[in-house]
Design a protein around this motif. Structure first.
Motif, PDB file in Angstrom:
ATOM      1  N   PHE A  48       1.028 -15.062 -12.738  1.00 13.21           N
ATOM      2  CA  PHE A  48       0.542 -16.413 -13.024  1.00 13.21           C
ATOM      3  C   PHE A  48      -0.774 -16.692 -12.305  1.00 13.21           C
ATOM      4  CE2 PHE A  48       0.431 -21.033 -12.253  1.00 13.21           C
ATOM      5  CZ  PHE A  48       0.498 -21.482 -13.568  1.00 13.21           C
ATOM      6  N   MET A  49      -0.886 -16.265 -11.043  1.00 15.60           N
ATOM      7  CA  MET A  49      -2.106 -16.532 -10.282  1.00 15.60           C
ATOM      8  C   MET A  49      -3.296 -15.749 -10.824  1.00 15.60           C
ATOM      9  SD  MET A  49      -1.592 -18.946  -8.280  1.00 15.60           S
ATOM     10  CE  MET A  49      -3.281 -18.889  -7.673  1.00 15.60           C
ATOM     11  N   LEU A  50      -3.057 -14.535 -11.318  1.00 15.85           N
ATOM     12  CA  LEU A  50      -4.149 -13.773 -11.934  1.00 15.85           C
ATOM     13  C   LEU A  50      -4.657 -14.478 -13.200  1.00 15.85           C
ATOM     14  CD1 LEU A  50      -2.905 -10.087 -11.483  1.00 15.85           C
ATOM     15  CD2 LEU A  50      -4.714 -11.250 -10.217  1.00 15.85           C
ATOM     16  N   ILE A  51      -3.732 -15.057 -13.953  1.00 19.87           N
ATOM     17  CA  ILE A  51      -4.121 -15.829 -15.144  1.00 19.87           C
ATOM     18  C   ILE A  51      -4.938 -17.054 -14.729  1.00 19.87           C
ATOM     19  CG2 ILE A  51      -3.244 -17.264 -17.044  1.00 19.87           C
ATOM     20  CD1 ILE A  51      -0.826 -15.334 -17.176  1.00 19.87           C
ATOM     21  N   VAL A  52      -4.475 -17.731 -13.671  1.00 22.17           N
ATOM     22  CA  VAL A  52      -5.188 -18.914 -13.168  1.00 22.17           C
ATOM     23  C   VAL A  52      -6.605 -18.547 -12.734  1.00 22.17           C
ATOM     24  CG1 VAL A  52      -5.276 -20.602 -11.278  1.00 22.17           C
ATOM     25  CG2 VAL A  52      -3.130 -20.206 -12.488  1.00 22.17           C
ATOM     26  N   LEU A  53      -6.746 -17.406 -12.041  1.00 20.43           N
ATOM     27  CA  LEU A  53      -8.074 -16.974 -11.584  1.00 20.43           C
ATOM     28  C   LEU A  53      -9.009 -16.682 -12.752  1.00 20.43           C
ATOM     29  CD1 LEU A  53      -7.129 -14.623  -8.606  1.00 20.43           C
ATOM     30  CD2 LEU A  53      -8.220 -16.853  -8.465  1.00 20.43           C
ATOM     31  N   VAL A  54      -8.447 -16.116 -13.822  1.00 17.93           N
ATOM     32  CA  VAL A  54      -9.249 -15.833 -15.015  1.00 17.93           C
ATOM     33  C   VAL A  54      -9.696 -17.137 -15.674  1.00 17.93           C
ATOM     34  CG1 VAL A  54      -9.200 -14.875 -17.355  1.00 17.93           C
ATOM     35  CG2 VAL A  54      -8.209 -13.582 -15.460  1.00 17.93           C
ATOM     36  N   VAL A  55      -8.754 -18.050 -15.852  1.00 17.14           N
ATOM     37  CA  VAL A  55      -9.046 -19.325 -16.527  1.00 17.14           C
ATOM     38  C   VAL A  55     -10.041 -20.163 -15.732  1.00 17.14           C
ATOM     39  CG1 VAL A  55      -8.043 -21.518 -17.288  1.00 17.14           C
ATOM     40  CG2 VAL A  55      -6.834 -19.384 -17.742  1.00 17.14           C
ATOM     41  N   THR A  56      -9.863 -20.204 -14.407  1.00 18.87           N
ATOM     42  CA  THR A  56     -10.733 -21.037 -13.558  1.00 18.87           C
ATOM     43  C   THR A  56     -12.000 -20.297 -13.093  1.00 18.87           C
ATOM     44  OG1 THR A  56      -9.476 -20.394 -11.580  1.00 18.87           O
ATOM     45  CG2 THR A  56      -8.802 -22.423 -12.722  1.00 18.87           C
ATOM     46  N   ARG A  57     -12.130 -19.027 -13.484  1.00 17.65           N
ATOM     47  CA  ARG A  57     -13.304 -18.212 -13.151  1.00 17.65           C
ATOM     48  C   ARG A  57     -13.561 -18.173 -11.636  1.00 17.65           C
ATOM     49  NH1 ARG A  57     -17.530 -20.192 -17.913  1.00 17.65           N
ATOM     50  NH2 ARG A  57     -16.199 -19.599 -19.683  1.00 17.65           N
ATOM     51  N   TRP A  59     -13.056 -15.404  -9.770  1.00 23.10           N
ATOM     52  CA  TRP A  59     -13.108 -14.010  -9.336  1.00 23.10           C
ATOM     53  C   TRP A  59     -14.123 -13.799  -8.217  1.00 23.10           C
ATOM     54  CZ3 TRP A  59      -9.267 -11.038 -10.214  1.00 23.10           C
ATOM     55  CH2 TRP A  59      -8.510 -11.175 -11.393  1.00 23.10           C
ATOM     56  N   LYS A  60     -15.270 -14.504  -8.317  1.00 25.10           N
ATOM     57  CA  LYS A  60     -16.312 -14.339  -7.295  1.00 25.10           C
ATOM     58  C   LYS A  60     -15.814 -14.797  -5.925  1.00 25.10           C
ATOM     59  CE  LYS A  60     -20.386 -14.603 -10.289  1.00 25.10           C
ATOM     60  NZ  LYS A  60     -21.631 -15.356 -10.630  1.00 25.10           N
ATOM     61  N   VAL A  61     -15.077 -15.906  -5.930  1.00 23.31           N
ATOM     62  CA  VAL A  61     -14.521 -16.414  -4.662  1.00 23.31           C
ATOM     63  C   VAL A  61     -13.515 -15.411  -4.105  1.00 23.31           C
ATOM     64  CG1 VAL A  61     -13.208 -18.279  -3.575  1.00 23.31           C
ATOM     65  CG2 VAL A  61     -14.841 -18.805  -5.398  1.00 23.31           C
ATOM     66  N   CYS A  66     -12.085 -11.376  -0.136  1.00 25.96           N
ATOM     67  CA  CYS A  66     -11.553 -10.026   0.124  1.00 25.96           C
ATOM     68  C   CYS A  66     -12.501  -9.227   1.013  1.00 25.96           C
ATOM     69  CB  CYS A  66     -11.321  -9.283  -1.188  1.00 25.96           C
ATOM     70  SG  CYS A  66      -9.865  -9.844  -2.093  1.00 25.96           S
ATOM     71  N   ARG A  67     -13.814  -9.337   0.755  1.00 25.55           N
ATOM     72  CA  ARG A  67     -14.801  -8.631   1.585  1.00 25.55           C
ATOM     73  C   ARG A  67     -14.747  -9.125   3.025  1.00 25.55           C
ATOM     74  NH1 ARG A  67     -18.260  -8.915  -3.041  1.00 25.55           N
ATOM     75  NH2 ARG A  67     -19.132 -10.885  -2.268  1.00 25.55           N
ATOM     76  N   GLU A  68     -14.652 -10.446   3.191  1.00 24.33           N
ATOM     77  CA  GLU A  68     -14.601 -11.022   4.538  1.00 24.33           C
ATOM     78  C   GLU A  68     -13.339 -10.579   5.284  1.00 24.33           C
ATOM     79  OE1 GLU A  68     -14.981 -15.230   4.172  1.00 24.33           O
ATOM     80  OE2 GLU A  68     -17.090 -15.146   3.550  1.00 24.33           O
ATOM     81  N   LEU A  69     -12.213 -10.558   4.573  1.00 28.02           N
ATOM     82  CA  LEU A  69     -10.954 -10.140   5.187  1.00 28.02           C
ATOM     83  C   LEU A  69     -10.983  -8.659   5.560  1.00 28.02           C
ATOM     84  CD1 LEU A  69      -8.459 -12.046   2.867  1.00 28.02           C
ATOM     85  CD2 LEU A  69      -8.779 -12.456   5.311  1.00 28.02           C
ATOM     86  N   TRP A  70     -11.653  -7.846   4.746  1.00 25.95           N
ATOM     87  CA  TRP A  70     -11.747  -6.420   5.011  1.00 25.95           C
ATOM     88  C   TRP A  70     -12.564  -6.146   6.274  1.00 25.95           C
ATOM     89  CZ3 TRP A  70      -9.300  -2.197   3.680  1.00 25.95           C
ATOM     90  CH2 TRP A  70      -9.872  -0.953   3.940  1.00 25.95           C
ATOM     91  N   PRO A 178      -7.425 -21.751  -1.181  1.00 22.90           N
ATOM     92  CA  PRO A 178      -5.991 -21.782  -1.519  1.00 22.90           C
ATOM     93  C   PRO A 178      -5.611 -20.819  -2.636  1.00 22.90           C
ATOM     94  CG  PRO A 178      -6.871 -24.008  -1.367  1.00 22.90           C
ATOM     95  CD  PRO A 178      -8.023 -23.083  -1.253  1.00 22.90           C
ATOM     96  N   PHE A 179      -6.450 -20.721  -3.669  1.00 30.24           N
ATOM     97  CA  PHE A 179      -6.148 -19.835  -4.789  1.00 30.24           C
ATOM     98  C   PHE A 179      -6.192 -18.375  -4.349  1.00 30.24           C
ATOM     99  CE2 PHE A 179      -7.387 -23.748  -6.786  1.00 30.24           C
ATOM    100  CZ  PHE A 179      -6.611 -23.836  -7.914  1.00 30.24           C
TER     101      PHE A 179
END
Length: 296
Positions: A48-57, A59-61, A66-70, A178-179
């Motif tokens: 569901f969250m992957l769908i939400v990320l696609v719909v709300t665009r 991905w860049k966030v 992810c880069r910062e956490l790495w 949050p997302f």
């Protein structure tokens, strides 16, 4: 401005109402064990969250976070800890609902704001006002009376309050979108959940499949039941002052308490009412203190 505030009100109320009726949803799946329900909750939350990320665009966030956490291993470790702790919270909650401890879950979420205060002192160096010290003392009396009444520590209530309080403290330190946070937390747990469900399926012990269409649909719906309230909460938190949001947090445990008494028929007599009185009084003192501080 007023429109944003109204949207914040609706999001906050919607979030806590959904959390308040969640015991009914877990009850519908009582045929399945808590471990299996938890794993499906994780698996379908990822979808569901992957769908939400696609719909709300977003991905860049997600990539940026992810880069910062790495690069910041300490924050990465905190995210892993948050994922583990929230899964323990979910497991305890599901198990409690399906083993006649619904009222105990309401107690856990009633005392959660007071646990947050203690974590604020211990972790963030916040100071306690006299009313807040009194509210914590009153809640402690309530827990003591409950322990004395049932002859053992109400571990469900304590576990829910401590795990959700720890989760909140970690999220505050992480300061993550949050997302992104919800997506990554469930993604981290995804392999373990998938392995568990795959094993159940291989041994014929799974409750998800063509033989149980209604239950399978409910298990798949766990993703929506998990993610939607969290998204609404995020919107509410962004659009409302925290002191206003704090008033809404009692909707959920109050609804759960009523469900425990009138739907699940759990015992709630004069003794339980007396014990609850200390917790409600603690929350009243705490809430008035917060309100006065916000308007000072």
């Amino acid at each position: 401005m007023q429109q944003n505030r109204n949207l914040g009100f609706m999001a906050a109320v919607g979030c806590y109402v959904l959390w308040g009726i969640l015991p009914l949803y877990w009850h519908l799946m009582a045929e399945a064990e808590a471990n299996e329900i938890l794993c499906h909750r994780i698996l379908w939350s990822v979808v569901f969250m992957l769908i939400v990320l696609v719909v709300t665009r977003r991905w860049k966030v997600l990539k940026k976070d992810c880069r910062e956490l790495w690069h910041n291993k300490k924050r990465g470790a905190m995210l892993v800890a948050a994922a583990v702790i929230i899964s323990l919270n979910w497991l305890t909650y599901i198990w409690a609902v399906n083993h006649n401890h619904v009222i105990d879950t309401s107690i856990g979420y009633y005392i959660n704001p007071l646990v947050n205060v203690l974590f604020g002192v211990a972790i963030f160096g916040e100071t306690l006002s006299a009313p807040k010290k009194l509210s914590i003392a009153l809640a402690a009396v309530g827990i003591f009376l409950m322990t004395w009444q049932i002859g053992k520590l109400p571990w469900v209530s304590v576990a829910l309050a401590l795990t959700f309080g720890s989760y909140g403290a970690l999220k505050k330190k992480l300061k993550l979108d949050p997302f992104t946070s919800i997506t990554l937390e469930t993604l981290l747990l995804f392999p373990f959940a998938f392995y568990y469900v795959a094993n159940l399926t291989a041994t014929g012990a799974a409750h998800f499949g063509p033989g149980t269409p209604a239950l399978s649909l409910l298990l798949a719906g766990c993703g929506i039941a998990t993610a939607v309230p969290l998204i609404l909460f995020s919107y509410g938190a962004n659009l409302l002052p925290l002191n206003v949001l704090g008033f809404f947090q009692y909707i959920s445990p109050s609804m759960t308490l009523l469900l425990g008494i009138f739907f699940f028929n759990e015992p709630f007599g004069a003794t339980q009412l007396f014990t609850f009185g200390f917790i409600w009084l603690a929350l009243l003192v705490f809430t008035v203190s917060e309100w006065k501080a916000a308007h000072a």
